[in-house]
Design a protein around this motif. Structure first.
Motif, short mmCIF file in Angstrom:
data_model
loop_
_atom_site.label_atom_id
_atom_site.label_comp_id
_atom_site.label_asym_id
_atom_site.label_seq_id
_atom_site.Cartn_x
_atom_site.Cartn_y
_atom_site.Cartn_z
N GLU A 45 39.41 -14.58 15.48
CA GLU A 45 38.69 -13.39 16.01
C GLU A 45 39.36 -12.09 15.81
N ASN A 46 40.62 -12.34 16.17
CA ASN A 46 41.28 -11.58 15.51
C ASN A 46 41.99 -11.22 14.24
N ASP A 47 42.19 -11.57 14.25
CA ASP A 47 42.77 -11.91 11.90
C ASP A 47 41.26 -11.54 11.85
N MET A 48 40.28 -11.80 11.68
CA MET A 48 38.55 -10.46 11.74
C MET A 48 39.03 -9.61 11.76
N GLN A 49 38.95 -9.36 13.14
CA GLN A 49 39.07 -7.66 13.39
C GLN A 49 39.67 -7.21 13.17
N ARG A 50 41.06 -7.42 12.53
CA ARG A 50 41.71 -6.55 11.58
C ARG A 50 41.61 -6.33 11.03
N LEU A 51 40.77 -7.11 9.84
CA LEU A 51 40.83 -7.74 8.40
C LEU A 51 39.32 -6.47 9.01
N GLY A 52 38.11 -6.38 9.52
CA GLY A 52 36.99 -5.41 9.83
C GLY A 52 37.95 -3.88 9.22
N GLU A 53 38.54 -3.87 10.49
CA GLU A 53 39.11 -2.53 11.06
C GLU A 53 40.18 -1.53 10.11
N GLN A 54 40.43 -3.61 8.52
CA GLN A 54 41.01 -2.66 8.28
C GLN A 54 40.90 -2.23 6.81
N PHE A 56 37.05 -1.22 6.93
CA PHE A 56 36.51 0.13 7.19
C PHE A 56 37.28 0.95 6.72
N ALA A 57 38.47 1.38 7.77
CA ALA A 57 39.32 2.92 7.28
C ALA A 57 39.34 2.79 5.42
N GLN A 58 39.89 2.52 4.24
CA GLN A 58 39.63 1.73 3.03
C GLN A 58 38.14 2.63 2.57
N LEU A 59 37.41 1.80 3.19
CA LEU A 59 36.15 2.60 2.61
C LEU A 59 35.91 4.10 3.20
N LYS A 60 36.33 4.40 4.58
CA LYS A 60 35.93 5.81 4.88
C LYS A 60 37.35 7.04 3.85
N GLU A 61 38.12 6.81 3.23
CA GLU A 61 39.47 7.04 2.49
C GLU A 61 38.48 7.17 1.12
N GLN A 62 37.20 5.61 0.53
CA GLN A 62 37.18 5.88 -0.58
C GLN A 62 35.94 6.46 -0.15
N GLU A 63 35.44 6.47 0.17
CA GLU A 63 33.75 7.07 0.08
C GLU A 63 33.62 8.19 0.75
#
Length: 274
Positions: A45-54, A56-63
């Motif tokens: 779950e920690n792996d997936m949470q980190r992946l989700g957060e990363q 999302f952060a990337q999307l907020k920069e691109q969109e």
């Protein structure tokens, strides 16, 4: 005869590759989804949470993030009502992206993204709740972990097939054929199964929050009208056709309607204004 032998040889390699992938999967974490379906999850779950957060952060920069306070408040309001029904609750980060895309998503780690284009099709708070509830259900059922795990296992199988074919003259066309075969025959149908599960869980979630589940069917009729002629064949899509989805949701409505009536009796009456 040569072509037939080639096809049979490819089929044998595909079978061995997939069996290898499935064997590896059986030796890893095998659990059950909220509906009781068996799942293979390779990541924590920690792996997936980190992946989700990363992600999302990337999307907020691109969109482009919408600065419309009223619309942002509206989407946040609908999401808050849904999240309040989750075990453990918590505050999910919600971002409205200024885009014509008719889309929304949720990521592990409590992230929700909604595109303004969706609001042209989801005309009411209940219809928007149907979409966001569906996306949250993907997270609750650990579909991202499952999807990534399945893809990883398929890649292992393809690597085994690649090794078996070696450097023969048929290697390149065979690998192309195997890739399509695994994608259509193994990964994509599984994606449709996830979609059906998210429809069920999302419908129940919105009903428990006091949103009218009947509006989920109306939403997908709106989707069908908006995307008429633009949807790929169901066979090659991870999403069911609009007709299939509407039919599936309709069969789930009696139970969801009972949950909705119970929620209303408990005073749950969302009033999210756009």
């Amino acid at each position: 005869m040569l072509i037939r032998c080639f096809i049979h040889s490819c089929e044998a390699i595909v079978v061995r590759a997939i069996l290898l992938a499935l064997l590896l999967g059986s030796l890893t974490a095998c659990v059950q989804s909220p509906t009781g379906r068996s799942q293979v999850l390779l990541f924590s779950e920690n792996d997936m949470q980190r992946l989700g957060e990363q992600s999302f952060a990337q999307l907020k920069e691109q969109e482009t993030v919408s600065k419309d306070r009223a619309l942002n408040g509206y989407v946040q309001c609908v999401t808050n009502q849904l999240v309040a029904e989750l075990s453990g609750g918590g505050q999910w980060e919600v971002v409205l992206f200024d885009s014509n895309q008719v889309n929304a998503f949720a990521l592990p780690g409590g992230k929700v993204g909604v595109y303004t284009g969706l609001l042209r099709v989801a005309n009411t708070q209940d219809q928007l709740a149907a979409v966001i509830g569906h996306e949250i259900a993907h997270v609750l059922a650990r579909h991202s972990n499952e999807r990534v795990s399945r893809t990883q296992l398929a890649n292992i199988g393809l690597s085994a097939a690649d090794t078996a074919l070696g450097q023969s003259g048929i290697r390149q066309p065979a690998m192309a054929a195997l890739g399509l075969g695994v994608q259509v025959g193994y990964l994509l149908p599984y994606g449709r199964e996830q979609e059906a599960e998210a429809d069920r869980l999302g419908l129940e979630l919105m009903a428990r929050a006091g949103f009218d589940p009947q509006q989920a069917v109306t939403l997908w009729r709106n989707m069908a009208a908006a995307e008429s002629g633009n949807q790929p064949p169901e066979l090659l899509s991870t999403h069911p056709s609009h007709g299939t989805r509407i039919q599936g949701l309709s069969t789930l409505l009696p139970q969801a309607s009972n949950l909705y009536m119970q929620a209303r009796a408990q005073g749950k009456q969302p009033a999210c204004a756009r």
